[in-house]
Design an enzyme around this catalytic site. Sequence first.
Site, PDB file in Angstrom:
ATOM      1  CG  HIS A  34      -0.303  -0.053   2.531  1.00 48.75           C
ATOM      2  ND1 HIS A  34       0.557   0.637   3.105  1.00 48.75           N
ATOM      3  CD2 HIS A  34      -0.407  -1.421   3.364  1.00 48.75           C
ATOM      4  CE1 HIS A  34       1.144   0.080   4.219  1.00 48.75           C
ATOM      5  NE2 HIS A  34       0.406  -1.088   4.562  1.00 48.75           N
ATOM      6  CB  ALA A  35       0.064   4.749   0.175  1.00 54.00           C
ATOM      7  CG  HIS A  37       4.228  -1.838   2.013  1.00 56.42           C
ATOM      8  ND1 HIS A  37       2.900  -2.131   1.942  1.00 56.42           N
ATOM      9  CD2 HIS A  37       4.906  -2.519   3.099  1.00 56.42           C
ATOM     10  CE1 HIS A  37       2.609  -2.982   2.875  1.00 56.42           C
ATOM     11  NE2 HIS A  37       3.824  -3.389   3.459  1.00 56.42           N
ATOM     12  CD  GLN A  61       7.015 -11.578  10.329  1.00 56.60           C
ATOM     13  OE1 GLN A  61       7.947 -11.781   9.791  1.00 56.60           O
ATOM     14  NE2 GLN A  61       6.126 -10.537  10.320  1.00 56.60           N
ATOM     15  CE  LYS A 151       0.959  -0.349  10.394  1.00 56.19           C
ATOM     16  NZ  LYS A 151       0.409  -1.709  11.005  1.00 56.19           N
TER      17      LYS A 151
END
Length: 285
Positions: A34-35, A37, A61, A151
Amino acid sequence: MHHLNSVAELRSLREAWRANGQTIAFVPTMGNLHAGHLSLVEHAKQLADRVIVSIFVNPMQFGANEDLDNYPRTLAADQAALISAGADALFTPTVSDVYPRGLDAQTVVEVPGISDILCGASRPGHFQGVATVVCKLFNMVQPEHAVFGQKDYQQLMVIRLMANDLSMPISIHGVPTAREASGLALSSRNGYLSEAQRAAATAIYASLQSIAEGLRNGMPQDALIASALAGWQDVGLTPDYLSIRRQADLGIPSEQDTHLVILAAAFAGTTRLIDNLEVNFTEVD
Ligand code: PAF
């Protein structure tokens, strides 16, 4: 854009670029780009001559009850987005490339002290899986720079500590979180949300902002957290954690600490979302 399916292909391109004196910035991802990345790719382009992006949905993970099987895999769209963003190479190893002896036999990387709190407490083994795969990808790609989103605040700290502790000659860069107009942090997992859940999820960042405002106004931390959690409950979010920590080590802050971060994890339905906001106070003598 080169599309590399194997470590051998990656190494040979890497060596050719190195022979020409070109430096590499690396953006590891799990795809479904998405934006947020693409802002990492944009940042990476400023750091080095060539940008390599990896897409690998890392089974190590994910916990047993997590979304590994359903994790969105959108390779064709991701490739198109990376070409538009100007990435030089996409590396998509298979699980057997990364874990040739299987997950159980794999040598692991554990970053102590920070891997079992907050997200690590809710997702045991998660950060060992992240540190192990990022270490392996670093060894495969051998970049001068690596770029991650802020994030995943705790993940970024785990990776910085790993790179430092293991004397890796790689500069680690964090890029600010990309958000929707509503404030919701962009995440591949947002795709799981219904319209109503997406609207409720905006309360996460709104509560981080109001806690930050309260801290700047000297309000007690406990009251700020309690009020934010009540707000989450009103919109149907289930808290995993909401915590005010020290930026330096994610420990519980003392009155003297001036660099804080508010970290949040909440469930909208079964989708677990995370976000964070730093709060910095000016030191006074
Ligand atoms: O943040 C992610 O997408 C993943 O945790 C990472 C860093 C690519 C490791 O699998």
